[in-house]
Design an enzyme around this catalytic site. Structure first.
Site, PDB file in Angstrom:
ATOM      1  N   SER A 188       0.809  -1.231   0.000  1.00 48.17           N
ATOM      2  CA  SER A 188       0.000   0.000   0.000  1.00 48.17           C
ATOM      3  C   SER A 188       0.835   1.272   0.000  1.00 48.17           C
ATOM      4  O   SER A 188       0.408   2.306   0.496  1.00 48.17           O
ATOM      5  CB  SER A 188      -0.956   0.012   1.203  1.00 48.17           C
ATOM      6  OG  SER A 188      -1.758  -1.158   1.204  1.00 48.17           O
ATOM      7  N   ARG A 189       2.036   1.175  -0.551  1.00 45.41           N
ATOM      8  CA  ARG A 189       2.945   2.325  -0.677  1.00 45.41           C
ATOM      9  C   ARG A 189       3.435   2.860   0.670  1.00 45.41           C
ATOM     10  O   ARG A 189       3.969   3.964   0.752  1.00 45.41           O
ATOM     11  CB  ARG A 189       2.290   3.462  -1.486  1.00 45.41           C
ATOM     12  CG  ARG A 189       1.980   3.082  -2.944  1.00 45.41           C
ATOM     13  CD  ARG A 189       3.264   2.711  -3.672  1.00 45.41           C
ATOM     14  NE  ARG A 189       3.071   2.453  -5.092  1.00 45.41           N
ATOM     15  CZ  ARG A 189       2.928   1.255  -5.627  1.00 45.41           C
ATOM     16  NH1 ARG A 189       2.916   0.183  -4.846  1.00 45.41           N
ATOM     17  NH2 ARG A 189       2.801   1.086  -6.920  1.00 45.41           N
ATOM     18  N   LEU A 190       3.280   2.090   1.745  1.00 36.79           N
ATOM     19  CA  LEU A 190       3.847   2.483   3.034  1.00 36.79           C
ATOM     20  C   LEU A 190       5.256   1.904   3.138  1.00 36.79           C
ATOM     21  O   LEU A 190       5.560   1.031   3.966  1.00 36.79           O
ATOM     22  CB  LEU A 190       2.970   1.991   4.185  1.00 36.79           C
ATOM     23  CG  LEU A 190       1.667   2.762   4.393  1.00 36.79           C
ATOM     24  CD1 LEU A 190       0.836   2.125   5.499  1.00 36.79           C
ATOM     25  CD2 LEU A 190       1.966   4.226   4.723  1.00 36.79           C
TER      26      LEU A 190
END
Length: 211
Positions: A188-190
């Protein structure tokens, strides 16, 4: 599918402050060894970005040839575009992208030429055709066509054969890092980002950055 719809969710690993060595060169060595074991294509390939007198950056892919506590070393034509830009502004940024491991390493710092002896030693260790190419090509300058380039190579081959002196305009650079960042892709692009900054006392400060 549109370009905007192309995406990958990264799931292979994570990266925490406790996972990383206090010395970023040691940490880079660990990741580089893992890239070798994973048989990542050309793990020694890196983006090298320089800045011209007009303030505009330019980037290209080169191959790292050595790294240690002194810095990160590569070899090239000193009269190429990157060489001329480094003459005026001796700072550069490197980028390693090991997509198979979902990892990147960013490195920034001041660049200096290696010794003539070190350049000579590496030049003579190269394959003969690579040495002849370095002699034949006036890198980054204009040429009429491919046959003209091949003619220059043939001329160098006829002139020097197996005895190839290192051109004075060819040699090594070493980037002395002042900033090194390790990036690990996450869901999730974290993403995980651990950055090292060289302090005035010569010690490295390690911090986490938001993705």
């Amino acid at each position: 599918m549109s370009i905007a719809d192309i995406r990958t969710d990264y799931t292979q690993a994570d990266l925490s402050e406790t996972d990383t060595d206090a010395d970023p060169i040691v940490q880079f060595s660990k990741w580089f060894a893992e890239a070798l074991r994973a048989e990542v294509p050309e793990p020694n390939a890196m983006g090298v970005s320089t800045v011209g007198e007009n303030g505009r950056p330019s980037s290209r892919i080169l191959l790292i040839k050595d790294f240690d506590q002194r810095g990160f070393t590569w070899f090239t034509n000193y009269e190429s575009r990157k060489g001329l830009e480094l003459d005026k502004n001796p700072y550069a940024a490197l980028l390693f992208h090991w997509i198979a491991l979902e990892r990147e390493v960013r490195i920034e710092g001041r660049v200096e030429k290696v010794s003539a002896e070190e350049s000579e030693q590496y030049f003579q260790s190269r394959p003969i055709k690579s040495r002849l190419s370095a002699i034949a090509s006036a890198q980054s300058t204009l040429i009429a066509d491919r046959p003209a380039l091949e003619a220059q190579y043939a001329q160098a081959e006829a002139q020097y054969g197996e005895t190839t002196p290192r051109p004075q305009h060819w040699g090594g650079y070493r980037l002395k890092p002042e900033y090194i960042e390790f990036w690990q892709g996450r869901r999730s692009r974290l993403h995980d980002r651990i950055a090292y900054t060289l302090e005035k006392d010569g010690q490295w400060k390690r911090q986490r950055l938001q993705p």
